[in-house]
Design an enzyme around this catalytic site. Sequence first.
Site, mmCIF file in Angstrom:
data_model
loop_
_atom_site.group_PDB
_atom_site.id
_atom_site.type_symbol
_atom_site.label_atom_id
_atom_site.label_comp_id
_atom_site.label_asym_id
_atom_site.label_seq_id
_atom_site.Cartn_x
_atom_site.Cartn_y
_atom_site.Cartn_z
ATOM 1 N N GLU A 97 -35.889 -21.174 2.546
ATOM 2 C CA GLU A 97 -35.490 -21.753 3.921
ATOM 3 C C GLU A 97 -35.750 -20.682 4.805
ATOM 4 O OE1 GLU A 97 -31.480 -23.234 3.583
ATOM 5 O OE2 GLU A 97 -31.063 -22.440 5.276
ATOM 6 N N GLU A 118 -29.203 -20.183 14.492
ATOM 7 C CA GLU A 118 -28.126 -20.881 14.093
ATOM 8 C C GLU A 118 -27.181 -20.181 15.066
ATOM 9 O OE1 GLU A 118 -27.464 -22.317 9.716
ATOM 10 O OE2 GLU A 118 -28.387 -20.137 9.469
#
Length: 376
Positions: free
Chosen positions: A254, A259
């Site tokens: 991933e 974020e």
Amino acid sequence: MKRLFFLFSLFLPLALTACGGDDDETSDGGGNNGSTASIKISEESLSFSGEAGQKTITVEANHEWAATSDVDWITLSPKNSTSASTNVTISVQKNGQFDAREGTITFMCGSARAYVTVTQDGGDGVPDPNAIICPLPGYSLVWNDEFKSGSVPDPNKWTHQVANAGWVNHELQNYVDGETPDGRRVTDISGGKLRIKCFKENGKVYSGRIYGNVKQGWTYGYIEAKIKLPKGKGTWPAFWMMPVNFKSWPADGEIDIMEEVGVNPNYVSSSLHANAHVHSNNTQVTHEMYCEGAEDDFHVYGIEWRQDKITTYVDGNVQLEYENRGLGRDDWPYDAPFYVILNLAWGGDWGGYNGVDDGALPAVMEVDYVRVFQKK
């Protein structure tokens, strides 16, 4: 020598006077000294649509003339002439912005001046792909969405995730395929921006999660998005990537380009997940930095993904760097096609680690563009 210098000093003012360009008395180069410079144009204003276009005007002058434009999106041909009457073609580039614009062309003949005001309507906001340049050398644009047309994300480029609350990370939102049961959109396009919206409806929280080029993805390249983050305790916006041929996590990897959690506003992070580095045992590869105004304005988040190294960026500044250490797939599963994800989660293990504030809803994550570049 002194005598020559004396004669030169007498001659110099005369020469300067004869060559002055600010006098109305000019020469046409053919011995016609003493005539007054004059220039006339057939049109003093021109209007164009937002598309590229051309129009022609006639310039009449009794001496040599030249012309300049004060903006780079206007060009003219010819730019100068010695003819008494000249047809001049004025061209404008496509307007890649929504707003109308204006420029001025100045025609000069001696001290005489004539002006043409050029106005152009606002365009569709879609830039010429050939004009989109990667900030890193050696890369060319292969895929992008500028969100300048339509009212919803292009279904040929984006796929919505559908999932109920609690699907991952104990998040509280319900992901739907574009709109809620009552017909309210969780993703739309407005003012040239993609909007991912999180809100409450009939006691449930809804939001959007979309995948770009989900079936093919890309392997390696430079990928960036320009994003304005939402505000509020409980928000968890992300710009990230997952493998096309996903089987298990974290074995297949991933890549989190950006974020942020609203409880810690303006602190943005990048992370990489794999068997050898994952947050569940505190071995994840991650880096956080403060991005002033991340929730008030748009900022560019990018990643250069190479076979030997991954580097993420915030407004061109390095965020995270991780090299392929040659330790195998457990450490480097980042050698297969990955696709882009944009989403706005609500609450969950990280977004809600300090609770959520329902007063922050509705919340909106805005995206100006997403661009993918690869080496030829």
